[in-house]
Design an enzyme around this catalytic site. Structure first.
Site, PDB file in Angstrom:
ATOM      1  N   ASP A   1      -3.323   7.445   0.740  1.00  0.00           N
ATOM      2  CA  ASP A   1      -3.426   6.077   0.211  1.00  0.00           C
ATOM      3  C   ASP A   1      -3.488   6.055  -1.313  1.00  0.00           C
ATOM      4  OD1 ASP A   1      -3.714   5.396   2.956  1.00  0.00           O
ATOM      5  OD2 ASP A   1      -5.884   5.657   2.804  1.00  0.00           O
TER       6      ASP A   1
ATOM      7  N   GLU B   1      -0.013  -3.920   5.632  1.00  0.00           N
ATOM      8  CA  GLU B   1      -1.276  -3.599   4.953  1.00  0.00           C
ATOM      9  C   GLU B   1      -0.952  -3.018   3.578  1.00  0.00           C
ATOM     10  OE1 GLU B   1      -3.246  -0.424   7.124  1.00  0.00           O
ATOM     11  OE2 GLU B   1      -1.340   0.420   7.720  1.00  0.00           O
TER      12      GLU B   1
END
Length: 549
Positions: free
Chosen positions: A15, A188
Site C-alpha cells: 500500500d 478502494e
C-alpha cells in the site's frame, strides 16, 4: 540507460504512498498489527531506499492490543504541505464478517524524524483514507465507504470526500460520494491529483489478490462526476499470470524535479514452485491454492508518460508491471547496507526489528536486564492478540539463513522460547526450547501450516534432550518453499540438522482460508512464551539474518 530493479521495497511493504519534498522522496507503507506503526523509507534517486522512521511509536498514537491478524494499520497516506508532513492512517479493530471497525486518524510533523503529533480522529466510515491539498488551500479527506447492508464486493460503496478544517481539527461539511468504481468492484485506495485543469482520481480495484488493479478516473470538478479512463486499468497483472510481478495495484504517483512521473504500487512474487498445482505437489505442497508469496505484498515502481490533458500510461506500454524500469536522471544515492548480525545494547532495538500490537514494549522485552542480551519475558501463547513476546524482522529474500543464541531454562512444558518463522496465529514454524514436567530441557518444533479450518499445531519431531544448562544456538535455512531447522550446543558444537523439511509456502498471504490471511508477510525472529503466567524470561545474545542466492 540506468535501470531500477523491482521490487524497490522487498518483503512485506504494501500500500505505498509516495511524496517528494525537494530532492528527497519518501514512501509510507502499511504495517498492520506490527508495532511501531507505518514504515517510512527515504530515497534521493528512486532506486536506493532506506528505512528512516516508524512514526506511530507511543500509546497515544497507536494501541493495537486485541486487533486481529492483518488488522491494525491499513494503507497510510503521506503528504507534505504548509511546512508539515501529514500522515493519515487507519487502525482496523475488526476486519471479518459484515462489519468493519476502521478508525481513521491524522498526525503531523515538521520533519520525517518528528516529533510526530498526537492523533486527530477523523472518521470510521471506511478505510484507505488519503488527504488532498487543493491549490486554494482547502484540504479534503477521501476514503472508501463500507456498506455492510450489501454482500460481497458490493460492500465497497464508493469513494467519499469531505473537507477537513485545519483550524477546527475535524471534518466539516457534507460527505460526497464522488466515485463508485467500475464493474471490477472492490474500489478502494484513493489518491487525488490536480493537473491541466482536471482532478485525477487513482483507485485500487479487484481486491488485493491476483485480480488486483489500479484504475483512474477524472473530473473538472473535485466533487465529480468522474469519468473512468477508457483504458480502465492503468496497472494490473490479472491477465498475465506469467508476469514476474503479480497482484499489482494500490498505487500512488510522484513527479520528479525534472517533470517525469513515476508510479509506486504493491505487488507480490509467487514462488516458482507454487505457480502450478503440479509443481506445488511435486514440492510437497498439496493445497489447491497455489501461487504463494511468503514475502507478502511488496512495493515496486513503474515509469509513466502523462501527456497534457490525457490519462497517464506505463512508459513501457500496456498495463502489466515491468521487472525493471528506466531510472530518472538523478545522481545515484546509495545507503550503507544493513548489517547481517544484530547485537543488543541499551536503547532501541536494531532498526529491522518490530514486535506485535503492544505500545508497552517494557512488558515484552528488556535491553538492560542482562547487558549484551535481549531479554524476552515469556508472555501469552503464540495465538495471543494482546501480550505476545515476539521480536522479528521481515523476510526480504526468497532464500535466507537466520541464527540466534539463546540462554533459557524453562521450568516445565508451559514455558518455551526460541526461533520462529511467523506470519500469524495460524501460520508459523517454531523451533523451541522447553522442558518436560520434571524440568528437563528439551528441543522441539511446533508447526501450524494454515490448513484451516483445522489450523492445528503439529509436532513434527520427537523432542530432543538438551544439556541442563548453557546456551543453545538455533538456526533456520529457507529456500523458496522449504524450511529446515538446525541447532548446536556447547561453545564449539557442530550444527545438527533436524532431518525434517517444513512448508515455508504456508507462511504466506495465500495459504489457508481462515481468519488472519491475506495482508502481511513472513517474518523471522525470536520469541518467548509462558502459558503459566509466571513470565519466565529467555535471553538472546544476538540475531543474524543473511540472504542466500
Amino acid at each position: 540507460m540506468t535501470e531500477i530493479r523491482n521490487p524497490i521495497l522487498p518483503g512485506f511493504n504494501p500500500d505505498p504512498s509516495i511524496v517528494r519534498v525537494g530532492d528527497d522522496y519518501y514512501i509510507a507503507t502499511s504495517t498492520f498489527e506490527w508495532f511501531p506503526g507505518v514504515q517510512i523509507h527515504h530515497s534521493r534517486d528512486l532506486r536506493n531506499w532506506r528505512l528512516v522512521k516508524r512514526p506511530l511509536e507511543r500509546a497515544a498514537q497507536l494501541d493495537m492490543r486485541g486487533d486481529p491478524d492483518s488488522g491494525g494499520i491499513w494503507a497510510p497516506c503521506l503528504t507534505h504541505a504548509d511546512g508539515l508532513f501529514w500522515l493519515i492512517y487507519t487502525d482496523v479493530k475488526r476486519r471479518d464478517g459484515a462489519w468493519k471497525d476502521s478508525h481513521n486518524y491524522l498526525v503531523t510533523a515538521p520533519s520525517i524524524e518528528g516529533p510526530w503529533s498526537d492523533p486527530v480522529y477523523l472518521n470510521s466510515s471506511g478505510f484507505d483514507p488519503s488527504l488532498f491539498h487543493d491549490e486554494d488551500g482547502r484540504k479534503w479527506l477521501l476514503n472508501m465507504i463500507w456498506d455492510h447492508n450489501q454482500t460481497g464486493g458490493e460492500r465497497f460503496g464508493g469513494i467519499v470526500c469531505q473537507e477537513y478544517s485545519v483550524d477546527e481539527q475535524r471534518l466539516v461539511g457534507p460527505v460526497h460520494n464522488i466515485y463508485r468504481g467500475t464493474d471490477h468492484k472492490l474500489t478502494e485506495g484513493p489518491h487525488l491529483y490536480r493537473r491541466d485543469g482536471w482532478y485525477y482520481l487513482l483507485t485500487a480495484e479487484g481486491g488485493t489478490g491476483y485480480d488486483h488493479a489500479a484504475t483512474m478516473a477524472r473530473s473538472r470538478d473535485l466533487l465529480g462526476p468522474y469519468e473512468t479512463d477508457p483504458a480502465k486499468h492503468l496497472l494490473t497483472s490479472k491477465d498475465a499470470p506469467e508476469a514476474y510481478l503479480q497482484r499489482a495495484g494500490h498505487a500512488d504517483i510522484v513527479e520528479t524535479q525534472d517533470g517525469e512521473h513515476y508510479l509506486v504500487h504493491l505487488c507480490s512474487r509467487p514462488l516458482d514452485e507454487t505457480r502450478s498445482i503440479e509443481t506445488g505437489r511435486a514440492k510437497g505442497i498439496h493445497a489447491d491454492d497455489v501461487r504463494r508469496s511468503p514475502l507478502g505484498r511488496e512495493t515496486a515502481i513503474q515509469k509513466l508518460v502523462w501527456p497534457e490533458g490525457e490519462f497517464p500510461r506505463l512508459a513501457h506500454g500496456g498495463c502489466v508491471p515491468a521487472a525493471t524500469v528506466e531510472a530518472p536522471d538523478l545522481p545515484e544515492h546509495r545507503f550503507d547496507p544493513e548489517p547481517a548480525r544484530m547485537t543488543f545494547a541499551p536503547g532501541a532495538l536494531p532498526q529491522p526489528l518490530q514486535w506485535l500490537r503492544s505500545p508497552e514494549p517494557e512488558r515484552l522485552f528488556s535491553l538492560t536486564e542482562r547487558p549484551g542480551a535481549l531479554r524476552l519475558f515469556g508472555r501469552e501463547a503464540p495465538g495471543s492478540q494482546f501480550d505476545h513476546a515476539l521480536v522479528a524482522r521481515r523476510q526480504t529474500d526468497l532464500a535466507y539463513a537466520a541464527e540466534t543464541e539463546i540462554d533459557v531454562t524453562p521450568g516445565d512444558y508451559q514455558q518455551f522460547a526460541g526461533l520462529i518463522s511467523w506470519y500469524g496465529r495460524f501460520k508459523f514454524h517454531y523451533l523451541a526450547i522447553t522442558a518436560d514436567a520434571e524440568g528437563n530441557r528439551l528441543l522441539t518444533v511446533y508447526s501450524c501450516a494454515a490448513d484451516w479450518p483445522e489450523a492445528q499445531v503439529s509436532y513434527p519431531i520427537t523432542p530432543i534432550p538438551l544439556p541442563a544448562s548453557g546456551t543453545v544456538r538455533l538456526g533456520v535455512d529457507v529456500d523458496g518453499a522449504s524450511l529446515r531447522f538446525r541447532y548446536a550446543t556447547g561453545e564449539d558444537g557442530a550444527w545438527q540438522d533436524l532431518g525434517i523439511t517444513l512448508d515455508q509456502s504456508a507462511i504466506s498471504d495465500e495459504a489457508g482460508n481462515g481468519p488472519g490471511n491475506n495482508f502481511t508477510g513472513a517474518f523471522v525472529g525470536i520469541c518467548a512464551h509462558d502459558t503459566s503466567g509466571r513470565g519466565r524470561p529467555a535471553d538472546f545474545l544476538h540475531f543474524t539474518y543473511e540472504p542466500r542466492t
